[in-house]
Scaffold this active site. Structure first.
Site, short mmCIF file in Angstrom:
data_model
loop_
_atom_site.label_atom_id
_atom_site.label_comp_id
_atom_site.label_asym_id
_atom_site.label_seq_id
_atom_site.Cartn_x
_atom_site.Cartn_y
_atom_site.Cartn_z
CB VAL A 87 -0.96 0.01 1.22
CG1 VAL A 87 -1.82 1.26 1.22
CG2 VAL A 87 -1.83 -1.25 1.24
CD GLU A 144 -13.73 5.08 3.43
OE1 GLU A 144 -14.41 6.05 3.75
OE2 GLU A 144 -14.17 3.91 3.51
CB VAL A 183 -13.50 -1.55 6.85
CG1 VAL A 183 -14.54 -2.62 6.55
CG2 VAL A 183 -13.19 -1.50 8.33
N GLY A 201 -1.32 -14.88 -4.49
CA GLY A 201 -0.93 -13.79 -3.60
C GLY A 201 -2.10 -13.22 -2.80
CG ASP A 213 -8.61 -9.30 7.51
OD1 ASP A 213 -7.78 -8.38 7.63
OD2 ASP A 213 -9.52 -9.29 6.65
CE LYS A 248 -10.39 -6.13 6.50
NZ LYS A 248 -10.14 -7.06 5.39
N GLY A 255 -5.46 -4.86 -2.21
CA GLY A 255 -4.63 -4.49 -3.37
C GLY A 255 -3.96 -3.16 -3.07
P1 NDP Z 1 3.50 -4.57 3.73
O1 NDP Z 1 3.94 -5.65 4.65
O2 NDP Z 1 3.51 -4.82 2.27
O3 NDP Z 1 4.38 -3.28 4.00
C1 NDP Z 1 4.73 -2.82 5.27
C2 NDP Z 1 5.70 -1.68 5.12
O4 NDP Z 1 5.92 -1.09 6.39
C3 NDP Z 1 7.06 -2.08 4.58
O5 NDP Z 1 7.53 -1.14 3.67
C4 NDP Z 1 7.95 -2.12 5.83
O6 NDP Z 1 9.29 -1.74 5.57
C5 NDP Z 1 7.32 -1.03 6.65
N1 NDP Z 1 7.51 -1.26 8.08
C6 NDP Z 1 7.07 -2.29 8.82
N2 NDP Z 1 7.45 -2.16 10.10
C7 NDP Z 1 8.15 -1.01 10.16
C8 NDP Z 1 8.83 -0.32 11.19
N3 NDP Z 1 8.86 -0.80 12.43
N4 NDP Z 1 9.45 0.84 10.90
C9 NDP Z 1 9.42 1.33 9.64
N5 NDP Z 1 8.80 0.72 8.61
C10 NDP Z 1 8.20 -0.44 8.88
O7 NDP Z 1 2.04 -4.14 4.23
P2 NDP Z 1 0.80 -3.65 3.35
O8 NDP Z 1 1.22 -2.50 2.52
O9 NDP Z 1 0.17 -4.82 2.70
O10 NDP Z 1 -0.21 -3.18 4.48
C11 NDP Z 1 -0.02 -1.99 5.19
C12 NDP Z 1 -1.26 -1.72 6.04
O11 NDP Z 1 -2.38 -1.56 5.20
C13 NDP Z 1 -1.60 -2.85 7.01
O12 NDP Z 1 -2.11 -2.29 8.21
C14 NDP Z 1 -2.71 -3.60 6.29
O13 NDP Z 1 -3.59 -4.27 7.15
C15 NDP Z 1 -3.42 -2.46 5.58
N6 NDP Z 1 -4.16 -2.87 4.40
C16 NDP Z 1 -3.52 -3.56 3.42
C17 NDP Z 1 -4.22 -3.93 2.29
C18 NDP Z 1 -3.52 -4.65 1.18
O14 NDP Z 1 -4.20 -4.96 0.18
N7 NDP Z 1 -2.24 -4.92 1.26
C19 NDP Z 1 -5.66 -3.64 2.14
C20 NDP Z 1 -6.21 -2.85 3.22
C21 NDP Z 1 -5.48 -2.51 4.32
P3 NDP Z 1 10.29 -2.63 4.66
O15 NDP Z 1 9.68 -2.61 3.29
O16 NDP Z 1 11.57 -1.95 4.74
O17 NDP Z 1 10.26 -4.00 5.27
N1 HSE Z 2 -6.14 -10.18 3.93
C1 HSE Z 2 -7.18 -9.24 3.64
C2 HSE Z 2 -8.20 -9.88 2.70
C3 HSE Z 2 -6.57 -7.98 3.02
O1 HSE Z 2 -8.00 -11.03 2.23
O2 HSE Z 2 -9.23 -9.28 2.44
C4 HSE Z 2 -7.39 -6.74 3.23
O3 HSE Z 2 -7.61 -6.45 4.55
#
Ligand code: NDP
Ligand code: HSE
Length: 441
Positions: free
Chosen positions: A17, A130, A133, A188, A202, A206, A309
């Site tokens: 994200v 936003e 969820v 994925g 999860d 929500k 996504g």
């Molecule tokens: P990722 O695991 O892909 O990315 C996490 C990022 O945070 C990485 O860049 C990581 O750094 C960084 N990070 C983690 N811990 C630390 C720390 N202690 N200090 C600094 N940087 C840190 O997560 P997502 O992008 O998938 O998800 C992010 C959030 O969004 C989560 O809360 C998730 O629940 C929410 N979300 C995700 C969705 C999705 O489709 N992926 C959908 C809806 C919500 P590095 O890259 O260097 O390891």
């Molecule tokens: N793991 C979650 C899902 C990602 O499958 O919907 C979004 O929260």
């Protein structure tokens, strides 16, 4: 027109994200500035590993491992790191240092939401979420703002894409749960450890967020009843289909009257359920999400789209960013979390719904009457019974004399549980094959 100074934006996380948020923010800088009335300057992106691969090209000089300094120099902090700590600590630091905060972190909000909202209110900052969820789907703002003048009675949500993908494949492709999970992992959708998705954690996070918002009541995560999809079999999905139903993992948030006290209350639960194939939620295929809201005046509303996504979720985060930035420019109190109703949260035993119970029974005269008596003894009214001779062999290889599929009218969980316990102990019942709740009728 008064020129407003640039707003300093910090992004915490550059994963699925975060990388998309930062990239869109840089790409659409001018357009977003026009909408806000101030420049949005991305001042840094906090990560753990400066050299980790990214899904978008980001200027190297923006990456930092010093999240705290970044936060202290920002007007708006976007948290897309995930996890509870240090995300909670960082958001607290951001709010107390006067920044508005945007987060996509449902785990954090479901666990520490009330304390973070309290800090935000105390310091006059804003907390937007936003994306937490339903990914790209606008659902938080509709519940918080658009429906603020109405009374939400019920929410039925497909809020986990991974489990919807698995159940949809079981329904439409005839896969077993294991086969569908393997494909979801390959594509994925499911993580290497899919527990949070398939065990319903999860979705429960929500459900806690949605019910708190919809009912103006803090609904703690621990009070959300949770069941995952791991007990759902290929045969259950097939027999649901034959009966005109589909199996979905639902988050059900509802306003109820407590059967014991007669007082109003609320409940939130996550479990697999049968829904009629004609219900709008039955048409939610693949990894999509949908939230079906029943409001007193508005009637039924459905919000549908990509529940996850990177780039899709970034859309919701940037929507929050524009709102937060506009408030910086024009001032004003912004939106506050409302928990004024403070309704009691009822345990699952006091919730009423319909059920479908499948029993393997012996095929002898009087069996149906004995079973009907057990239902009647617990005040559970039978709506329909379907009997087929024979059935699926049990774990011992024995084929039952007959299989009964019994649909009930509304009954409380407590009454249903007592009925099922008696059925399981009855000499005419060989096995209780399955008990599924029926929603959306
Ligand atoms: P990722 O695991 O892909 O990315 C996490 C990022 O945070 C990485 O860049 C990581 O750094 C960084 N990070 C983690 N811990 C630390 C720390 N202690 N200090 C600094 N940087 C840190 O997560 P997502 O992008 O998938 O998800 C992010 C959030 O969004 C989560 O809360 C998730 O629940 C929410 N979300 C995700 C969705 C999705 O489709 N992926 C959908 C809806 C919500 P590095 O890259 O260097 O390891
Ligand atoms: N793991 C979650 C899902 C990602 O499958 O919907 C979004 O929260």
């Amino acid at each position: 027109m008064i020129e407003y100074r640039n707003l300093r934006i910090a992004v915490l996380g550059a994963g699925s994200v975060g990388a998309q948020v930062a990239s869109l923010l840089l790409t659409h800088k001018e357009e977003l500035a026009g909408r806000v009335g101030a420049g949005l300057e991305l001042v840094g992106i906090a990560v753990r590993d400066l050299d980790a691969p990214r899904t978008a090209e980001l200027p190297r000089e923006l990456l930092t491992t010093d999240a705290r300094s970044l936060i202290l120099g920002a007007d708006i902090v976007i948290e897309v790191m995930g996890g509870l700590e240090p995300a909670r600590e960082y958001l607290e630091l951001a709010l107390t240092s006067g920044a508005d905060v945007i987060t996509a972190n449902k785990a954090l909000l479901a666990t520490h939401g009330p304390e973070l909202f309290a800090i935000a209110e105390q310091v006059g900052a804003q907390l937007y979420y936003e994306a937490a969820v339903g990914g790209a789907i606008p659902i938080i703002r509709p519940l918080r703002d658009s429906l603020a003048g109405d009374r939400v009675n019920r929410i039925l949500g497909i809020v986990n894409g991974t489990t919807n993908y698995i159940l949809d494949r079981m329904d439409r492709e005839g896969d077993t749960l294991e086969q569908a999970l393997a494909i979801a992992t390959e594509l994925g959708y499911a993580e290497a450890d899919p527990t949070a998705d398939i065990e319903g954690y999860d979705a429960a996070q929500k459900a806690a967020i949605l019910s708190s918002l919809a009912f103006h009541t803090t609904v703690p995560l621990e009070s959300v009843h949770r069941e995952g999809i791991t007990s759902i079999t290929h045969d259950q999905v097939l027999s649901a289909k034959k009966g005109g139903f589909v199996v979905k993992l639902l988050a059900v948030c509802e306003r109820l009257v407590d059967p014991e006290t007669g007082e109003d209350g609320v409940s939130a639960r996550v479990h697999p359920a049968l829904i009629p194939a004609t219900h709008p939620l039955a048409a939610v295929h693949g990894a999509n999400n949908a939230v079906f809201v029943e409001a007193e005046a508005a009637g039924p509303l459905m919000f549908y789209g990509a529940g996850a996504g990177g780039v899709q979720t970034a859309s919701a985060v940037l929507g929050d960013l524009v709102s937060a930035a506009r408030r910086h420019v024009v001032g004003g109190p912004g939106v506050a979390e409302s928990t004024h109703a403070d309704l009691p949260i009822l345990p699952i035993s006091r919730v009423s719904t319909r059920y479908q119970i499948t029993l393997a029974v012996v095929d002898l005269p009087g069996v149906l009457a004995q079973i009907a008596t057990l239902f009647a003894e617990h005040g559970v009214s039978v709506e329909a019974v379907q009997q087929t001779v024979g059935g699926e062999p049990g774990p011992d290889g024995h084929t039952p004399g007959a299989t009964l599929v019994i649909g009930t009218h509304q009954a409380t969980e407590a009454a249903l549980a007592a009925t099922v316990a008696d059925l399981a102990g009855s000499p005419v019942v060989e096995r209780v094959e399955s008990v599924l709740r029926v929603e959306g009728l």
